[in-house]
Scaffold this active site. Sequence first.
Site, PDB file in Angstrom:
ATOM      1  N   TRP A 172     -28.327 -11.224  37.509  1.00 18.12           N
ATOM      2  CA  TRP A 172     -29.222 -12.028  37.065  1.00 18.12           C
ATOM      3  C   TRP A 172     -30.063 -12.290  38.727  1.00 18.12           C
ATOM      4  CZ3 TRP A 172     -31.080 -13.385  32.897  1.00 18.12           C
ATOM      5  CH2 TRP A 172     -30.964 -13.560  31.915  1.00 18.12           C
ATOM      6  N   ASP A 239     -29.937 -19.936  42.140  1.00 20.28           N
ATOM      7  CA  ASP A 239     -29.587 -19.826  40.805  1.00 20.28           C
ATOM      8  C   ASP A 239     -28.300 -20.244  40.375  1.00 20.28           C
ATOM      9  OD1 ASP A 239     -29.966 -19.805  38.033  1.00 20.28           O
ATOM     10  OD2 ASP A 239     -30.879 -17.643  37.970  1.00 20.28           O
ATOM     11  N   LYS A 263     -26.016 -23.449  29.617  1.00 18.56           N
ATOM     12  CA  LYS A 263     -24.507 -22.440  29.460  1.00 18.56           C
ATOM     13  C   LYS A 263     -23.415 -23.077  29.617  1.00 18.56           C
ATOM     14  CE  LYS A 263     -26.116 -18.632  31.675  1.00 18.56           C
ATOM     15  NZ  LYS A 263     -26.065 -17.268  30.344  1.00 18.56           N
TER      16      LYS A 263
END
Length: 430
Positions: A172, A239, A263
């Site tokens: 990511w 993030d 999530k």
Amino acid sequence: FYETRFLVSCCKLKNHFDQRPLFRKKMQLQQAKMTVARRPAGRTMVSRVPVVRVNATVAMPAPSSTAAQPHGRVFNFSAGPAILPVDVLERAQADLVNWQGTGMSIMEMSHRGKEFESVIQKAEADLRALLGIPSNYKVLFLQGGASTQFSMIPLNLAKAGETVDYVVTGAWSKKAAEEAKKYSDVNIAAKGDNKSLPPVSSWKLSPNSRYVHYCDNETIGGVEFKSTPEVGDRVLVSDMSSNFISKPVDVSKYGVIYAGAQKNVGPAGVTIAIIREDLIGHCRPEAPTMLDYKIHVENDSMYNTPPCWAIYVCGLVFDKLLKQGGLEVMQKLNEEKAAILYDAIASSNGFYNSPVDPAVRSLMNVPFTIPSQPDLEKAFIKEAEKAGMLQLKGHRSVGGMRASIYNAMPVEGVQALANFMKEFAAKHAK
């Protein structure tokens, strides 16, 4: 048999003969005779009660390992969209058709109305209370996922040609850096190996970088920062999609924190961004309007129609966490769950392996393999499914297994997985 054929024939002919009184009378007489003939002697005749047909889905018995789960649910180890608290789902279900007596569902009411305004305002207030967000930070509920933030960050925090620092520790953060290269001069300050994290002291930060970006928890690799990186007076951007509100965070150390909700917070569709006020209002003029933080701040996250249902469910999660005692309590529970799973791996005498450095193992995403017999991994996943434990297949880029044990995963679910792992190993160990 003959009676059935007679009734079917009558039904087919009904429309054709409906206007013939004599035929209708004969039919009624014949049906009456058949009813009397079927009734045992001595039984009192009772008026026929209309039959109401109901279409229903018959629930299959729950697997034995999840027998105690409400509503026949399984233990869902998906990395995202992920498990939500059952009581939150139940409350959302109760409000689905008629939210608090308004006669409307959250999904039906206007986002400009006072009803939804109260929902989004409470969600923000509860999130501020959970994280202790300072007053000089704005909270936004956006769309487009964390992936859209990969563009919004450089477009709002740096001008064309300016340098920005990125620390790449997994899939990511790598994607974030690649997207930023479209808009800025990206310096890869450090790079991990997907199994460990480069020490902050080794980061080669640019002297004039506009910000330093990193991913606090890599969902695929399962590596997690255990403290906030110290980057001096530089703007720190993180993030936190897969470990957001899983532990306390000192928001004042960050310029921007962002997280996709699907999530660890709520359903897919909403992204939360927490932005320090002095970083707002500098978006590049060529950027699309929807990518300007200032536009969303000025419109209280409602420049366009927001993902109302997703925001509402996130608000329920925030409310639940506050009532449970906050993020300190949640962190201790997450540490307990992770210890159960990592202990199961460590005590397997090498049957299972965690590829991640123990110092940075994620509390949220636990990848593991069967190194001596990799062909057994498919059997492990299938047998786990039969036992009521789903979504354990590792990410397609790395294989193996991965258990995502977010806030909503109960201790019982993790213990059930650990027990299954022990049984599976005992059956297949050489």
